[in-house]
Every structure is written in structure tokens, then in C-alpha cells.
Design an enzyme around this catalytic site. Structure first.
Site, short mmCIF file in Angstrom:
data_model
loop_
_atom_site.label_atom_id
_atom_site.label_comp_id
_atom_site.label_asym_id
_atom_site.label_seq_id
_atom_site.Cartn_x
_atom_site.Cartn_y
_atom_site.Cartn_z
N LYS A 1 -14.95 11.36 25.85
CA LYS A 1 -16.15 10.85 25.14
C LYS A 1 -17.20 11.95 25.03
CE LYS A 1 -19.43 8.47 27.44
NZ LYS A 1 -20.79 8.98 27.27
N ASN A 2 -17.45 12.62 26.17
CA ASN A 2 -18.57 13.57 26.17
C ASN A 2 -18.28 14.85 25.40
OD1 ASN A 2 -20.07 11.74 27.55
ND2 ASN A 2 -19.96 12.78 29.55
N ARG B 1 -27.59 8.31 24.26
CA ARG B 1 -28.17 9.58 24.64
C ARG B 1 -27.78 10.70 23.65
NH1 ARG B 1 -31.99 11.94 27.63
NH2 ARG B 1 -31.32 13.89 28.56
N CYS C 1 -27.65 5.61 29.36
CA CYS C 1 -27.63 4.80 30.57
C CYS C 1 -28.94 4.95 31.32
CB CYS C 1 -26.48 5.25 31.47
SG CYS C 1 -24.90 4.62 30.93
N ARG D 1 -34.53 11.08 31.91
CA ARG D 1 -33.65 12.08 31.31
C ARG D 1 -34.46 12.89 30.30
NH1 ARG D 1 -27.79 9.19 30.87
NH2 ARG D 1 -27.09 11.31 30.59
N ILE E 1 -35.96 15.99 28.00
CA ILE E 1 -35.31 16.85 27.01
C ILE E 1 -36.08 18.16 26.81
CG2 ILE E 1 -34.09 15.03 25.74
CD1 ILE E 1 -36.34 15.34 23.64
N GLN F 1 -35.70 21.03 28.10
CA GLN F 1 -34.89 22.25 27.96
C GLN F 1 -34.31 22.38 26.54
OE1 GLN F 1 -34.73 24.62 30.56
NE2 GLN F 1 -36.33 23.17 31.17
N ASP G 1 -20.86 11.72 37.27
CA ASP G 1 -20.24 10.56 36.61
C ASP G 1 -19.10 9.96 37.44
OD1 ASP G 1 -22.01 10.87 34.58
OD2 ASP G 1 -20.57 11.49 33.06
N ILE H 1 -28.03 15.17 40.64
CA ILE H 1 -28.27 15.36 39.20
C ILE H 1 -29.29 14.35 38.66
CG2 ILE H 1 -27.20 15.58 36.92
CD1 ILE H 1 -26.00 17.62 38.81
N ARG I 1 -18.96 1.39 26.37
CA ARG I 1 -19.52 2.60 25.77
C ARG I 1 -18.60 3.80 25.97
NH1 ARG I 1 -25.16 4.31 27.80
NH2 ARG I 1 -24.34 6.05 26.65
#
Ligand code: UD1
Length: 430
Positions: free
Chosen positions: A22-23, A93, A117, A122, A124, A126, A305, A327, A397
Site C-alpha cells: 500500500k505504502n 494521509r 490514522c 503528523r 508536514i 519537512q 506499523d 516514531i 484501508r
């Protein structure tokens, strides 16, 4: 509302085919709009996040032709809009990958601020730092990120922390910038490498992906390609832990064992046996599980994960384990649900102290996010009695046919969406 109905207690045994990552699919699908020529992407998992992304692309004029469940051809020559927004895209995301892709090709992008999620803040920053270094103006207004550039110029960018998303986004924007970009302290995840390979197959010039320094020489344009996504490291890891948690014997097939090394190492430490071949890994949990310590880290460290899945296993082990989440700051929300199933876990800040020896019993529980949802399903499969898992849309998802794959391994699990279906399941299972 759909739920999983589960009766636990069966060791899971057999083979399971792992789908595309998925990622990796998400950035690769988004990056397909960086050429006017047709791109074919194979081995895409049929999960909600990838489908939302494809639908959003259709919304801005991208031609999407689904060849079969896992292959799609994408042609972005007719894009009529650089604004990507909508209720669904706000929930994922990866919507932010459109910023890098649209900015690279059209020098302009307006994209809904990402959701995803609920596992902690989270940021952004960067991503924005990277776009600005390449010469873009970026502002956030009305829940949208707006990026615009007259020209994109290569730059030397030092990432303040290892970020998968920011590395990917900057790589996309830099691929069509003038001159050379160097990303230092880059993420090394397999999906970062997969995106670099995909862009290179379109004519980009990216070197060093998979190390912490990536060099991108900008090119004028990219061309069409056909590309197959790598196997999903986290789906594979989840099934590997399913073997440990249910005292089973599972072979995950169609995987890249190298990508699974940190997961395999922990399974060995807690007492599982592992057999590896070129594209498969077998996990046998014949002995009682042992305690261990684990800290989530960027690749090649143990993936965040996989943190809920290992915690579910450690609660069953002998002795006390420490799980440190480095993380995301809010990734232990599922622990309350696990305690309701019989686990003994104390969370202090980013650390969970897991007192082993639990014997799970079934309960009605909520999936708080994608990976924790999957981990709670595994706990329910090891539990005595029935469990109901609510909010399974989170799990959908990122896991294709999760309950069907588990059924093939002998799990007593059914997707139900009414009281009647639930009763039917209970009558059938007995
Ligand atoms: C990706 C994965 C997700 C995985 C995570 C870490 C996708 C779609 N999602 O998420 O499944 O859990 O990598 O492996 O691929 N951060 C900042 N500023 C930024 C960017 C990140 O502070 O600009 C922080 C985040 O809040 C987090 C950490 O850096 O604490 C890592 O985030 P990142 O690697 O960017 O995760 P994602 O790309 O969002």
C-alpha cells in the site's frame, strides 16, 4: 456498520499470498501523473486508500483504466485542475503526494491537508521545507496546502528527522527540477526505493535511494512505463505475527525476505522458528513465546506499523517486555482494548510495559486505526470465545480481503453487518 465476528482459539496454519505494498502504491499512483504518456501500474492492492487516490485523480481529469483488480493504466494528459480536495481524500494521509507530483509537473498544486490514522500529530513541516528549498511558495489556507513555483531548482536539503512522506514528496518535486537535489538524512524504507525505481523507469535520474543520501538530477520530462509494485512488508509482517499469536504455522508467499529482516529477528528472539526461501518466509510457533524489548525505528529498524502486532504477541509471552514507540506519540490507544481482552500492559509516555502471561478472552472492541485494528483481530483469533471488531473500515484501508485470507488459514472470522448475520455466524460456528 460492517464488523468482524470472530471465534478465537484455532492455530492459523497454511500459506498466504501477500499483495502489493500500500505504502509504495500510493506515491507511485500519484507520481503517474508526472508524464503525459500512459503509465501502467501492476500489483496494486485493492484497498480503500489506493482506490480513494485513484478516484481523486479521476476528479482532476486523469484517465484511469482498471485492467483488473490489481492493474491500472493511468493517463494524465488531460488534467484540467490542480486542486485535489473532497471528503474522501481529506481522510487519507497520502493525499499530500499530489503536492510533489503536481508541483513537479505543473508548478502548482492545491491539496487538502492530509488526514490518515489518528496515531499522533503528523506534521508536514519537512515537506514544506523541502518544497521551499526547491523554490516553491507554500501556504496553508482553509484546510488546503497551496504550493506554487515559477521554477523549481535543485537544492541541498537536510531533513531534521527521517520522514518517509517528506523524502518521497521532495524526490518527486526534484525529479523535474532544474539541476541537482541532494536529500540528506533521507528515509530508507523499501517504498522509497520503489518510488525511485519507478521514476527512473520513467526517465528520472535518481541515485542513492535506500541509503540516507539521495541524489536527484532533474530531467526535462518523464515518459510512460509499466511497473509492478513491491510486496507489502507490513501485510507480510502481520501474517507472520498471526502465526506467533495463534501458535500457528504460516508461510507468507510472494515477499522480499530482506524487507522483513527486523520482523524475522524479533520473531526468532521470542522463540518462533523461521524458514526463509527466495520469496517466502515460514513462521512456526511451536514453543511458548518469550519476552523481549523492542523499539520502533525508521527502516531498517523495527517498523512502527508492526508495533501493535508485536505487543499483542508479547502480552502472551512469558516474562515482562518493554515496547518503545519512537516514531508516533499516540500509538498505544489500542492498549485499553487489549486490556479488556485480558492483557496486562501499562503505558508510560512512549513506552509500554507488557507483563506477559495473558490468556485473551473475546470482547466487543473498536479498531482505533489501521494497524492496531489488524493487531486486535489477531488477539481475537487467539482469544477464547467470540469477539466483535467494530470500525473495520480502518483495517480495510490497508489490508485486502483480510478476513478471507485469515479464513484460508483456518480462522473463524466473518464480515457481518447486522445482528442477524452475527447470529447466523454464531450458529454456524457453534
Ligand atoms: C509513513 C507511512 C506510515 C508509517 C510511517 C513511518 C505511508 C502512507 N505511511 O507515514 O504507515 O507509519 O511512514 O514508517 O507511507 N514528521 C514531522 N514533520 C514532517 C514529516 C514527519 O515532524 O514534515 C514526523 C511525524 O510526525 C512522525 C515522524 O516524523 O512522528 C515520521 O513520519 P513519516 O515518516 O513522515 O510518516 P508518514 O510518511 O506520514
Amino acid at each position: 456498520m460492517e464488523q468482524y465476528a470472530i471465534k478465537g482459539g484455532n492455530p492459523l496454519v497454511g500459506e498466504v499470498e501477500i499483495g502489493g505494498a500500500k505504502n509504495a502504491s500510493l506515491p507511485i499512483i500519484a507520481a503517474s501523473i508526472m508524464t503525459d504518456e500512459t503509465v501502467q501500474v501492476d500489483n496494486i492492492p485493492d484497498v480503500r486508500d489506493t482506490n480513494v487516490l485513484l478516484d481523486a485523480m479521476q476528479g482532476i481529469g486523469v484517465l484511469i483504466n482498471r485492467k483488473d483488480r490489481h492493474s491500472v493504466s493511468i493517463n494524465a494528459s488531460q488534467i484540467h485542475d490542480f486542486v485535489v480536495d473532497g471528503d474522501n481524500i481529506r481522510k487519507i494521509r497520502a493525499s499530500y503526494y499530489f503536492i510533489g507530483a503536481l508541483l513537479a509537473k505543473y508548478k502548482s498544486a492545491v491539496v487538502a491537508l492530509p488526514g490518515g490514522c489518528d496515531i499522533g500529530c503528523r506534521a508536514i513541516d519537512q515537506h514544506i521545507k523541502g518544497f521551499c528549498a526547491l523554490g516553491a511558495d507554500v501556504k496553508i489556507e482553509y484546510g488546503l496546502i497551496k504550493a506554487h513555483a515559477e521554477r523549481l531548482r535543485g537544492s541541498h536539503i537536510y531533513m531534521d528527522m527521517v520522514s518517509v512522506g517528506a523524502t518521497i514528496n521532495i524526490m518527486m518535486a526534484a525529479a523535474l527540477a532544474e539541476g541537482t537535489t541532494i536529500i540528506e538524512n533521507a528515509a530508507k524504507e523499501p517504498h522509497v526505493v520503489d518510488l525511485a525505481n519507478f521514476l527512473n523507469s520513467m526517465g528520472a535520474n535518481i541515485k542513492g535511494a535506500g541509503t540516507d543520501v539521495i541524489r536527484i538530477k532533474g530531467v526535462h520530462n518523464l515518459h510512460g512505463t509499466e511497473y509492478a509494485i513491491i510486496p507489502d512488508q507490513i501485510e507480510a509482517g502481520t501474517f507472520m505475527f498471526a502465526a506467533a499469536i495463534t501458535k500457528g504455522d504460516i508461510t507468507v508467499k510472494n515477499v522480499i525476505p530482506k524487507h522483513l529482516e527486523s520482523i524475522t529477528a524479533k520473531l526468532l528472539e521470542i522463540g518462533c522458528e523461521i524458514e526463509e526461501s527466495d520469496d517466502a518466509v515460514r513462521v512456526v510457533a511451536a514453543k511458548p513465546l518469550r519476552h523481549t524489548q523492542v523499539k520502533t525505528l525508521p527502516y531498517p529498524g523495527f517498523p512502527t506499523d508492526m508495533q501493535p502486532q508485536i505487543t499483542v504477541a508479547l502480552a502472551l509471552s512469558t516474562g515482562t517486555s518493554i515496547v518503545t514507540e519512537s516514531i508516533f506519540e499516540n500509538r498505544f490507544k489500542y492498549v485499553d482494548e487489549l486490556i479488556r481482552m485480558g492483557a496486562s500492559i501499562k503505558v508510560e509516555g512512549n513506552t509500554a510495559i507488557v507483563n506477559g502471561g495473558a490468556q485473551y478472552t473475546g470482547a466487543s472492541i473498536n479498531a482505533p486505526d489501521l494497524r492496531a485494528g489488524a493487531a486486535l483481530v489477531l488477539a481475537a483469533l487467539a482469544a477464547e470465545g467470540y469477539s466483535i471488531i467494530e470500525d473495520i473500515h480502518y483495517i480495510q484501508r490497508g489490508y485486502e480481503d483480510f478476513h478471507l485470507k485469515l479464513q484460508m488459514l483456518g480462522a473463524q472470522i466473518e464480515k457481518v453487518d447486522s445482528q442477524r448475520e452475527l447470529q447466523k455466524f454464531k450458529l454456524k460456528i457453534g
